[in-house]
Design a protein around this motif. Structure first.
Motif, PDB file in Angstrom:
ATOM      1  N   ARG A 143     121.246  74.145  38.983  1.00 22.80           N
ATOM      2  CA  ARG A 143     121.829  72.963  38.345  1.00 22.80           C
ATOM      3  C   ARG A 143     121.208  71.738  38.999  1.00 22.80           C
ATOM      4  O   ARG A 143     121.558  71.381  40.127  1.00 22.80           O
ATOM      5  CB  ARG A 143     123.345  72.966  38.507  1.00 22.80           C
ATOM      6  N   CYS A 144     120.303  71.104  38.304  1.00 24.14           N
ATOM      7  CA  CYS A 144     119.495  70.030  38.882  1.00 24.14           C
ATOM      8  C   CYS A 144     120.090  68.669  38.533  1.00 24.14           C
ATOM      9  O   CYS A 144     120.010  68.228  37.378  1.00 24.14           O
ATOM     10  CB  CYS A 144     118.061  70.121  38.359  1.00 24.14           C
ATOM     11  N   GLU A 145     120.673  68.009  39.520  1.00 21.35           N
ATOM     12  CA  GLU A 145     121.196  66.659  39.309  1.00 21.35           C
ATOM     13  C   GLU A 145     120.023  65.700  39.390  1.00 21.35           C
ATOM     14  O   GLU A 145     119.534  65.355  40.475  1.00 21.35           O
ATOM     15  CB  GLU A 145     122.262  66.335  40.342  1.00 21.35           C
ATOM     16  N   ILE A 146     119.536  65.286  38.236  1.00 23.05           N
ATOM     17  CA  ILE A 146     118.253  64.585  38.141  1.00 23.05           C
ATOM     18  C   ILE A 146     118.181  63.299  38.965  1.00 23.05           C
ATOM     19  O   ILE A 146     117.201  63.074  39.686  1.00 23.05           O
ATOM     20  CB  ILE A 146     117.921  64.316  36.652  1.00 23.05           C
ATOM     21  N   PRO A 147     119.174  62.413  38.924  1.00 26.02           N
ATOM     22  CA  PRO A 147     119.023  61.152  39.665  1.00 26.02           C
ATOM     23  C   PRO A 147     119.448  61.254  41.134  1.00 26.02           C
ATOM     24  O   PRO A 147     120.303  60.506  41.608  1.00 26.02           O
ATOM     25  CB  PRO A 147     119.922  60.194  38.881  1.00 26.02           C
ATOM     26  N   THR A 148     118.885  62.213  41.864  1.00 30.08           N
ATOM     27  CA  THR A 148     119.145  62.330  43.301  1.00 30.08           C
ATOM     28  C   THR A 148     117.812  62.427  44.039  1.00 30.08           C
ATOM     29  O   THR A 148     116.824  62.930  43.496  1.00 30.08           O
ATOM     30  CB  THR A 148     120.014  63.566  43.613  1.00 30.08           C
ATOM     31  N   PRO A 149     117.759  61.978  45.275  1.00 33.85           N
ATOM     32  CA  PRO A 149     116.468  61.847  45.961  1.00 33.85           C
ATOM     33  C   PRO A 149     115.711  63.145  46.176  1.00 33.85           C
ATOM     34  O   PRO A 149     114.477  63.166  46.089  1.00 33.85           O
ATOM     35  CB  PRO A 149     116.860  61.213  47.306  1.00 33.85           C
ATOM     36  N   ARG A 150     116.399  64.261  46.439  1.00 33.32           N
ATOM     37  CA  ARG A 150     115.711  65.479  46.866  1.00 33.32           C
ATOM     38  C   ARG A 150     115.740  66.598  45.828  1.00 33.32           C
ATOM     39  O   ARG A 150     115.385  67.730  46.125  1.00 33.32           O
ATOM     40  CB  ARG A 150     116.307  66.002  48.164  1.00 33.32           C
ATOM     41  N   VAL A 151     116.150  66.326  44.616  1.00 30.87           N
ATOM     42  CA  VAL A 151     116.335  67.419  43.662  1.00 30.87           C
ATOM     43  C   VAL A 151     115.030  68.151  43.365  1.00 30.87           C
ATOM     44  O   VAL A 151     115.011  69.386  43.257  1.00 30.87           O
ATOM     45  CB  VAL A 151     116.999  66.910  42.354  1.00 30.87           C
ATOM     46  N   VAL A 152     113.923  67.439  43.249  1.00 31.13           N
ATOM     47  CA  VAL A 152     112.646  68.104  42.970  1.00 31.13           C
ATOM     48  C   VAL A 152     112.235  68.970  44.158  1.00 31.13           C
ATOM     49  O   VAL A 152     111.822  70.130  43.987  1.00 31.13           O
ATOM     50  CB  VAL A 152     111.552  67.071  42.642  1.00 31.13           C
ATOM     51  N   GLU A 153     112.367  68.437  45.348  1.00 24.01           N
ATOM     52  CA  GLU A 153     112.020  69.190  46.553  1.00 24.01           C
ATOM     53  C   GLU A 153     112.864  70.455  46.678  1.00 24.01           C
ATOM     54  O   GLU A 153     112.355  71.542  46.995  1.00 24.01           O
ATOM     55  CB  GLU A 153     112.220  68.307  47.779  1.00 24.01           C
ATOM     56  N   GLU A 154     114.159  70.335  46.422  1.00 27.71           N
ATOM     57  CA  GLU A 154     115.045  71.499  46.520  1.00 27.71           C
ATOM     58  C   GLU A 154     114.709  72.540  45.458  1.00 27.71           C
ATOM     59  O   GLU A 154     114.756  73.745  45.721  1.00 27.71           O
ATOM     60  CB  GLU A 154     116.500  71.058  46.406  1.00 27.71           C
ATOM     61  N   ALA A 155     114.382  72.094  44.256  1.00 30.88           N
ATOM     62  CA  ALA A 155     113.995  73.036  43.199  1.00 30.88           C
ATOM     63  C   ALA A 155     112.704  73.753  43.560  1.00 30.88           C
ATOM     64  O   ALA A 155     112.563  74.965  43.326  1.00 30.88           O
ATOM     65  CB  ALA A 155     113.856  72.302  41.874  1.00 30.88           C
ATOM     66  N   GLN A 156     111.762  73.031  44.132  1.00 28.79           N
ATOM     67  CA  GLN A 156     110.495  73.644  44.526  1.00 28.79           C
ATOM     68  C   GLN A 156     110.691  74.712  45.598  1.00 28.79           C
ATOM     69  O   GLN A 156     109.952  75.703  45.635  1.00 28.79           O
ATOM     70  CB  GLN A 156     109.535  72.570  45.023  1.00 28.79           C
ATOM     71  N   GLU A 157     111.682  74.539  46.453  1.00 31.61           N
ATOM     72  CA  GLU A 157     111.946  75.521  47.504  1.00 31.61           C
ATOM     73  C   GLU A 157     112.453  76.851  46.947  1.00 31.61           C
ATOM     74  O   GLU A 157     112.297  77.892  47.572  1.00 31.61           O
ATOM     75  CB  GLU A 157     112.973  74.952  48.487  1.00 31.61           C
ATOM     76  N   LEU A 158     113.036  76.817  45.758  1.00 29.45           N
ATOM     77  CA  LEU A 158     113.649  78.017  45.189  1.00 29.45           C
ATOM     78  C   LEU A 158     112.895  78.591  43.990  1.00 29.45           C
ATOM     79  O   LEU A 158     113.125  79.745  43.611  1.00 29.45           O
ATOM     80  CB  LEU A 158     115.089  77.713  44.762  1.00 29.45           C
ATOM     81  N   ILE A 159     112.022  77.831  43.384  1.00 30.28           N
ATOM     82  CA  ILE A 159     111.486  78.176  42.071  1.00 30.28           C
ATOM     83  C   ILE A 159     110.688  79.470  42.062  1.00 30.28           C
ATOM     84  O   ILE A 159     110.569  80.125  41.010  1.00 30.28           O
ATOM     85  CB  ILE A 159     110.615  77.011  41.525  1.00 30.28           C
ATOM     86  N   GLU A 160     110.144  79.905  43.186  1.00 26.71           N
ATOM     87  CA  GLU A 160     109.356  81.133  43.211  1.00 26.71           C
ATOM     88  C   GLU A 160     110.212  82.393  43.191  1.00 26.71           C
ATOM     89  O   GLU A 160     109.686  83.496  43.039  1.00 26.71           O
ATOM     90  CB  GLU A 160     108.450  81.154  44.446  1.00 26.71           C
ATOM     91  N   ARG A 161     111.505  82.251  43.349  1.00 22.54           N
ATOM     92  CA  ARG A 161     112.372  83.433  43.331  1.00 22.54           C
ATOM     93  C   ARG A 161     112.329  84.097  41.951  1.00 22.54           C
ATOM     94  O   ARG A 161     112.463  83.416  40.927  1.00 22.54           O
ATOM     95  CB  ARG A 161     113.812  83.047  43.662  1.00 22.54           C
ATOM     96  N   PRO A 162     112.208  85.419  41.915  1.00 21.69           N
ATOM     97  CA  PRO A 162     112.124  86.106  40.619  1.00 21.69           C
ATOM     98  C   PRO A 162     113.438  86.178  39.862  1.00 21.69           C
ATOM     99  O   PRO A 162     113.449  86.522  38.677  1.00 21.69           O
ATOM    100  CB  PRO A 162     111.635  87.504  41.000  1.00 21.69           C
ATOM    101  N   ASP A 163     114.549  85.847  40.536  1.00 21.76           N
ATOM    102  CA  ASP A 163     115.849  85.986  39.878  1.00 21.76           C
ATOM    103  C   ASP A 163     116.326  84.693  39.213  1.00 21.76           C
ATOM    104  O   ASP A 163     117.433  84.648  38.685  1.00 21.76           O
ATOM    105  CB  ASP A 163     116.912  86.487  40.858  1.00 21.76           C
ATOM    106  N   ILE A 164     115.505  83.652  39.215  1.00 18.77           N
ATOM    107  CA  ILE A 164     115.903  82.409  38.531  1.00 18.77           C
ATOM    108  C   ILE A 164     115.713  82.580  37.025  1.00 18.77           C
ATOM    109  O   ILE A 164     114.613  82.877  36.558  1.00 18.77           O
ATOM    110  CB  ILE A 164     115.101  81.208  39.047  1.00 18.77           C
ATOM    111  N   ARG A 165     116.788  82.353  36.271  1.00 18.05           N
ATOM    112  CA  ARG A 165     116.764  82.556  34.821  1.00 18.05           C
ATOM    113  C   ARG A 165     117.073  81.301  34.022  1.00 18.05           C
ATOM    114  O   ARG A 165     116.912  81.291  32.805  1.00 18.05           O
ATOM    115  CB  ARG A 165     117.766  83.649  34.429  1.00 18.05           C
ATOM    116  N   LEU A 166     117.521  80.233  34.695  1.00 18.50           N
ATOM    117  CA  LEU A 166     117.888  79.027  33.950  1.00 18.50           C
ATOM    118  C   LEU A 166     117.900  77.843  34.909  1.00 18.50           C
ATOM    119  O   LEU A 166     118.281  77.976  36.077  1.00 18.50           O
ATOM    120  CB  LEU A 166     119.277  79.193  33.315  1.00 18.50           C
ATOM    121  N   MET A 167     117.461  76.680  34.412  1.00 17.30           N
ATOM    122  CA  MET A 167     117.575  75.419  35.135  1.00 17.30           C
ATOM    123  C   MET A 167     118.207  74.407  34.200  1.00 17.30           C
ATOM    124  O   MET A 167     117.774  74.275  33.052  1.00 17.30           O
ATOM    125  CB  MET A 167     116.201  74.930  35.607  1.00 17.30           C
ATOM    126  N   SER A 168     119.232  73.706  34.662  1.00 14.73           N
ATOM    127  CA  SER A 168     119.885  72.720  33.806  1.00 14.73           C
ATOM    128  C   SER A 168     119.591  71.309  34.285  1.00 14.73           C
ATOM    129  O   SER A 168     119.467  71.046  35.481  1.00 14.73           O
ATOM    130  CB  SER A 168     121.394  72.956  33.732  1.00 14.73           C
TER     131      SER A 168
END
Length: 385
Positions: A143-168
């Motif tokens: 669940r990506c809260e777009i207007p926050t300073p670190r959301v892109v960085e935090e998403a990048q830390e997790l995005i390689e996981r094979p169990d991610i099925r949805l991003m909001s």
């Protein structure tokens, strides 16, 4: 009946298929999948369902209920693996056999809540899965809260996981979307955080407005690009206006979570975006935020998927109640909103319906005074509850 020996036969059941209900039928399970489905008496002695409903295991795309197990009281942090196991047991006994655990990618000062803990919880889910402690099949929903300073960085830390099925794509800036009425947002935080003062909320809201100006446009582009580059389906969140709908279509979202107006839901549905609404909205008879009621969308043919959101047991309750609220929807269609359609939205084509060859994720449901009771749960043919 095939010559292959069946491991389990569920007989004398009302079998809910994707398009109809067999009023008296049977389901044969073998090798972890549905082997056969039939009407009338089973060809072999099976486990008598006593006329109860047999339906696909429920599929949950958006639940942040894990957080209530990890932080059961303000500033009280439970062991994360133990929290996952407790949460998983509640899901399974609610009939949920596949779940997308919603992890929030944002932090916010001054709020007693689970912020910035996505990595901790993701690791705990992996640990519980690796130790074979889980009853349901778990995937991740970021669940990506777009207007926050670190959301892109935090998403990048997790995005390689094979169990991610949805991003909001979420934006809870005061004065828009779910909280167009700022007073509703103030009420929400007063209750959720243990009672912030209006002065504290003024500071928080001012910061949120500042963050949106600084980060929202750039972060939106980067999160959308990140999801598409990793073939992760996207969900929009709280769409309200024609502009919101246009943005969702532009970003090629697969699911629209909780649209707040009839106009937004209609525009999204007509564009082929699956509309998801909260099951508690159905059970309670309306939105806790004062937005459009899910049953109103159902009556207009605009409701595709339901989510338990913050009450796991509400998913099955809402599916059972939906035909009463919206007579145009029969039981099979109602069950599709919590099984087949949800599975298809995130690319899980191996489950979500009772048909030969699909995963034997199956639940037995007894109706008691219009309350659905989950009596048994099978995941890939193995009883887990």
């Amino acid at each position: 009946m095939s010559s292959e020996r069946n491991e389990t036969i569920l007989s004398n059941a009302r079998v809910v298929l994707h398009d109809r209900v067999i009023e008296r039928g049977w389901v044969a399970i073998g090798g972890g999948v549905i082997a056969e489905v039939g009407e009338g008496d089973a060809p072999e002695r099976g486990e008598d369902m006593g006329g109860d409903l047999v339906m696909p295991g429920l599929i949950e795309l958006h639940t942040d209920h894990l957080e209530a197990h990890y932080v059961p009281r303000p500033k009280v942090y439970w062991d994360p693996v133990a929290a996952v196991v407790s949460y998983d047991g509640q899901l399974a006994t609610s009939g949920i056999t596949t779940v997308l655990d919603s992890l929030r990618l944002w932090s916010e000062e001054g709020v007693e809540d689970v912020d910035g803990q996505a990595n901790v919880l993701a690791k705990a889910i992996s640990s519980a899965r690796d130790a074979n402690l889980l009853r349901a099949d778990h995937f991740l929903h970021l669940r990506c809260e777009i207007p926050t300073p670190r959301v892109v960085e935090e998403a990048q830390e997790l995005i390689e996981r094979p169990d991610i099925r949805l991003m909001s794509l979420m934006d809870h800036t005061p004065g828009q979307r779910q909280f167009r009425d700022e007073g509703k947002l103030r009420d929400y935080y007063r209750g959720k955080s243990g009672g912030l003062t209006d002065a504290q909320l003024d500071v928080m809201f001012a910061q949120r407005l500042d963050y949106q100006k600084k980060y929202a446009a750039k972060n939106m582009r980067e999160i959308v690009a990140l999801a598409h580059s990793h073939n992760v389906p996207l969900a929009s969140h709280d769409d309200t206006t024609e502009e919101n709908v246009g943005e969702a279509i532009r970003d090629r979202v697969s699911v629209a979570e909780f649209p707040t107006t009839m106009e937004a839901a209609r525009g999204l549905h007509q564009a082929g975006v699956r509309v998801l609404m909260g099951a508690p909205n159905v059970v309670r008879g309306g939105s806790h935020s004062g937005n459009i009621a899910a049953v109103d969308l159902a009556r207009e043919g605009l409701l595709d998927i339901m989510s338990s959101d913050y009450v796991p047991s509400s998913l099955l309750m809402a599916a059972m109640q939906l035909p009463k609220h919206a007579p145009v929807i029969d039981l099979a269609a109602a069950v599709r909103t919590v099984t087949k359609t949800a599975a298809e939205a995130v690319g899980l084509s191996d489950r979500g319906e009772i048909v030969a060859g699909k995963r034997a994720d199956v639940i037995r449901v007894h109706m008691a005074r219009d309350i659905p009771i989950v009596r048994s749960v099978w995941r890939e043919g193995i009883r887990v509850a």
